[in-house]
Motif scaffolding. Structure first.
Motif, PDB file in Angstrom:
ATOM      1  N   LYS A  65       0.735  -1.230   0.102  1.00  0.00           N
ATOM      2  CA  LYS A  65      -0.004   0.073   0.134  1.00  0.00           C
ATOM      3  C   LYS A  65       0.800   1.122   0.096  1.00  0.00           C
ATOM      4  CE  LYS A  65      -3.415  -2.352   2.409  1.00  0.00           C
ATOM      5  NZ  LYS A  65      -4.366  -2.349   3.853  1.00  0.00           N
ATOM      6  N   GLU A  66       0.308   2.394  -0.201  1.00  0.00           N
ATOM      7  CA  GLU A  66       0.904   3.724  -0.369  1.00  0.00           C
ATOM      8  C   GLU A  66       1.470   4.052   1.072  1.00  0.00           C
ATOM      9  OE1 GLU A  66       2.584   7.019  -2.325  1.00  0.00           O
ATOM     10  OE2 GLU A  66       1.271   5.251  -3.192  1.00  0.00           O
ATOM     11  N   VAL A  67       0.886   3.859   2.078  1.00  0.00           N
ATOM     12  CA  VAL A  67       1.359   4.014   3.440  1.00  0.00           C
ATOM     13  C   VAL A  67       2.429   3.216   3.823  1.00  0.00           C
ATOM     14  CG1 VAL A  67      -0.335   2.489   4.433  1.00  0.00           C
ATOM     15  CG2 VAL A  67       0.696   4.643   5.689  1.00  0.00           C
ATOM     16  N   GLU A  68       2.526   1.956   3.268  1.00  0.00           N
ATOM     17  CA  GLU A  68       3.748   1.212   3.482  1.00  0.00           C
ATOM     18  C   GLU A  68       4.966   1.646   2.754  1.00  0.00           C
ATOM     19  OE1 GLU A  68       1.758  -3.013   4.637  1.00  0.00           O
ATOM     20  OE2 GLU A  68       1.470  -2.461   2.656  1.00  0.00           O
ATOM     21  N   ARG A  69       4.578   2.158   1.511  1.00  0.00           N
ATOM     22  CA  ARG A  69       5.606   2.576   0.727  1.00  0.00           C
ATOM     23  C   ARG A  69       6.394   3.823   1.406  1.00  0.00           C
ATOM     24  NH1 ARG A  69       2.892   2.621  -5.155  1.00  0.00           N
ATOM     25  NH2 ARG A  69       2.883   0.389  -5.703  1.00  0.00           N
ATOM     26  N   GLU A  70       5.660   4.661   1.897  1.00  0.00           N
ATOM     27  CA  GLU A  70       6.111   5.739   2.546  1.00  0.00           C
ATOM     28  C   GLU A  70       6.736   5.306   3.946  1.00  0.00           C
ATOM     29  OE1 GLU A  70       2.825   9.042   0.623  1.00  0.00           O
ATOM     30  OE2 GLU A  70       2.577   8.306   2.853  1.00  0.00           O
TER      31      GLU A  70
ATOM     32  N   ASP B 200       2.497  -2.395  13.043  1.00  0.00           N
ATOM     33  CA  ASP B 200       2.160  -1.445  14.303  1.00  0.00           C
ATOM     34  C   ASP B 200       2.644  -0.033  13.665  1.00  0.00           C
ATOM     35  OD1 ASP B 200       2.040  -3.569  15.890  1.00  0.00           O
ATOM     36  OD2 ASP B 200       4.062  -3.595  16.883  1.00  0.00           O
ATOM     37  N   THR B 201       3.542   0.127  12.791  1.00  0.00           N
ATOM     38  CA  THR B 201       3.740   1.540  12.352  1.00  0.00           C
ATOM     39  C   THR B 201       2.617   1.909  11.272  1.00  0.00           C
ATOM     40  OG1 THR B 201       5.999   1.379  12.564  1.00  0.00           O
ATOM     41  CG2 THR B 201       5.229   3.177  11.219  1.00  0.00           C
ATOM     42  N   VAL B 202       2.266   1.029  10.530  1.00  0.00           N
ATOM     43  CA  VAL B 202       0.867   1.225   9.608  1.00  0.00           C
ATOM     44  C   VAL B 202      -0.150   1.673  10.462  1.00  0.00           C
ATOM     45  CG1 VAL B 202      -0.524   0.165   8.009  1.00  0.00           C
ATOM     46  CG2 VAL B 202       1.838  -0.362   7.772  1.00  0.00           C
TER      47      VAL B 202
END
Length: 672
Positions: A88-93, A513-515
């Motif tokens: 996902k985009e949030v994981e890429r970032e 956890d960070t996601v």
């Protein structure tokens, strides 16, 4: 005495004469002459010219191919390590850790801005990177590359074919091709054969762990800057060759200036790297191993490139107060004052040299102190630890051993200007690498170049064969080509299976956890909320959520360093009232506590963040072990541990609003 002086001065630049061997790809003067009787070009010259054209063509194709393969190689490693195309985009970032995420956030900000003008205005008047402060991002940080890429992405018709993140990372991986090609060309120029360039490129790839970290820290400034630095070194290597035509020299100086400017624009540590480069030029110029006129031009290019960057960064005071500008200005002034520095007897020249060095050092100190006094500059004080490496130079001689020195004459190698520069460059950056681990990426890549040059150098093999009394031109020629080919075959045999295994190994990004934290922040906090925490995590908070930060990992500002030290009291032994007061002074609405910092076990006692805070606060450290005699027990327990007990003295100021296995988020009460 004259004989001793003659032998002593053999360290000087070798004059091109009858003994100079033609480079592999350069026709010799004898072959360039025409047959006076018939006015026709000699047949040998035509064959040699065709061979040179073929060699340059093949070498150029190999250089471009190796560069592109390296780019594809690191891109594939990045994809295989994270499954970047499928997450996902949030994981890429989130994969852009620490300061990488901070830099990429400005690219994202420019892409999402309503217009280019509005995006630039948001960077010049930024109030989200540091709470309760408005800062100029273009002045504080080297992010012009993100600005340029974002503008390029907006104006090119590629939005429907390529996502912004891919345009960004592919540009960085493409620069790796430029990097490898520049290293290849430098080695080729030094040795005269493109086999040396191929060997340098292969060593760069097989030693990837020590030459680059681009595949897992893509946006780091060094990944932007080092390709341009390699291009600059290649251009300087060509500039220092003898018998360049005026047009060639002017074009090479232009290439040096452009690459120096781009290197300076893309990395905040540029001035320290170029200072070591300037020291290398200064040392060689003092020993008359480089043409003085070219060295002066290189000093001027460094000054002009850095001043142009200073203008683009809104007259950044750290650049104006850099040691590089002071040193280069001092050398130019000293050169103007001292005439005929390289003329006279040996003792006379030695005296002039000592006086010249002392004058340059005194002027550098004086100019730098004056500038820093005027500008009240303290932002770069933490970086000078990078320059603590000790450099040693010396030579010994004995006038009673002239005959011995004459016997050793045949076992002496004489460095040409381009080789001498690259040698000193390698030595000085090697010292820097040993003092500071992060700087090894500057040294190891160039070490690949110099090692391949040594293996493919006619001079080196001539020296070795003469020392063992086996020298003939034919044997030198055979060794120059056979040993590199054997080495390339061995590298292929040794490392090819490992590279294939590496490329076939598939992993996936996993940090739930960070996601979860980032998704919660985006869904449950206002856009204007201010977050405090570790500077590494907050860079990701800004990138993924766009929220305002109290501190961040770009550390080249004294006020920010002091601010971060205050914010980190959340991991110290302080009262809840003290911590609350500190956080609210920076406008904090939420504070994020990380168990990995609060209960850190990776580092030994005395090196953990909480230990450093205890020492700074005058408190005894946790655990068994010795403490400094002036440290005393704290009156309060550790804040990050005690707050989790929900005691009244803490809940009156802090309310837990989010929790998972790694993070704890507390909202600060707004007392009137």
């Amino acid at each position: 005495m004259n004989k001793v002086a003659d032998i002593m001065t053999t360290v000087r630049q070798r004059r091109v004469g009858k003994g100079t061997e033609a480079a592999e790809d350069q026709p010799s003067e004898e072959e360039n002459v025409k047959n006076e009787e018939g006015g026709k070009i000699l047949p040998g010259h035509t064959g040699r010219k065709l061979w040179n054209i073929l060699s340059v063509t093949v070498g150029g194709i190999v250089a471009i191919s190796v560069g592109l393969l390296t780019s594809v190689y690191v891109a594939t490693l990045h994809e295989n390590d994270l499954w970047f195309s499928n997450i996902k985009e949030v994981e890429r970032e989130i994969s852009f850790r620490t300061e990488c995420g901070l830099y990429y956030s400005y690219y994202k900000q420019m892409i999402q801005a309503a217009s280019i003008q509005q995006g630039l205005h948001g960077l010049v008047y930024d109030n989200k990177t540091e709470s309760v402060r408005t800062i100029n991002i273009l002045e504080r940080m080297n992010v012009y590359q993100e600005v340029f890429l974002s503008i390029l992405y907006r104006i090119l018709p590629i939005q429907q074919y390529l996502e912004p993140v891919y345009f960004y990372i592919y540009t960085l991986f493409g620069l790796q091709a430029v990097y490898v090609i520049a290293l290849y060309v430098t080695s080729w120029l030094l040795s005269g054969t493109w086999l040396s360039g191929l060997l340098a490129a292969c060593w760069y790839i097989t030693n990837r762990v020590d030459t680059t970290r681009v595949e897992f820290t893509i946006p780091l400034r060094e990944n932007w800057a080092l390709p341009f630095f390699a291009v600059q070194i290649a251009a300087i290597t060509y500039l220092l060759r003898t018998h360049l035509q005026p047009v060639q020299e002017r074009m090479t100086l232009l290439a040096v200036f452009i690459s120096t400017f781009l290197f300076s624009l893309t990395w905040q540590f540029n001035q320290f790297m170029m200072l070591i480069q300037a020291l290398a030029l200064f040392i060689l110029d003092c020993f008359d191993m480089l043409p003085t006129a070219k060295v002066m031009w290189l000093y001027i290019i460094q000054i002009s490139g850095l001043l142009l960057v200073c203008v683009l960064q809104f007259f950044n005071s750290m650049i104006l107060g850099s040691l590089l500008l002071s040193f280069n200005a001092s050398v130019l002034i000293a050169r103007t004052i001292q005439k005929n520095l390289k003329k006279g007897t040996l003792l006379n020249r030695l005296g002039k040299l000592i006086l010249h060095v002392l004058l340059v050092m005194w002027l550098t100190f004086l100019i730098n102190k004056f500038i820093k006094k005027i500008l009240h500059l303290e932002s770069d004080e933490h970086i000078f630890k990078f320059l603590k490496a000790k450099f040693g130079f010396g030579a010994t001689s004995d006038s009673n051993q002239v005959q011995f020195m004459e016997k050793m004459e045949e076992c002496r190698i004489t460095l040409k200007p381009d080789a001498a520069y690259n040698f000193i460059h390698t030595v000085l950056f090697g010292c820097l690498a040993f003092s500071t681990m992060r700087m090894k990426y500057l040294w190891t890549s160039h070490m690949c170049v110099f090692a391949s040059f040594g293996l493919c150098s006619t001079e080196v093999w001539k020296l070795i064969l003469k020392c063992i009394h086996l020298y003939t031109p034919q044997r030198t020629h055979v060794m120059k080509y056979s040993i590199p080919i054997i080495t390339l075959l061995y590298i292929s045999y040794k490392f090819w299976p490992g590279i294939m295994d590496e490329l076939s190994e598939l992993r996936e990004f996993y940090d739930p956890d960070t996601v979860e934290l980032m998704n919660w922040i985006k869904s449950n906090t206002p856009n204007t909320a201010v977050f405090a925490g570790s500077m590494q995590l907050l860079a990701g908070v800004k990138l993924c959520t766009g929220r305002t930060l109290t501190n961040h990992p770009h550390y080249e500002d004294k006020n920010l360093r002091e601010r971060t030290k205050q914010i980190y009291q959340i991991y110290a032994k302080r009262s809840p009232e003290d911590v609350y007061r500190i956080l609210r002074s920076f406008g904090t609405d939420y504070v994020i506590l990380e168990d990995s910092i609060c209960y850190e076990r990776r580092h030994s006692r005395g090196c953990r963040l909480r230990d450093l805070l205890d020492i700074a606060n005058g408190h005894i450290m946790d655990g068994l072990g010795e403490n400094e005699p002036d440290l005393k027990p704290s009156l309060y327990p550790r804040f990050c541990e005690e707050i989790k007990k929900n005691l009244p003295s803490y809940t009156v100021h802090f309310t837990r609003v989010f929790q998972n296995k790694t993070f704890h988020v507390y909202k600060l009460a707004k007392h009137k």
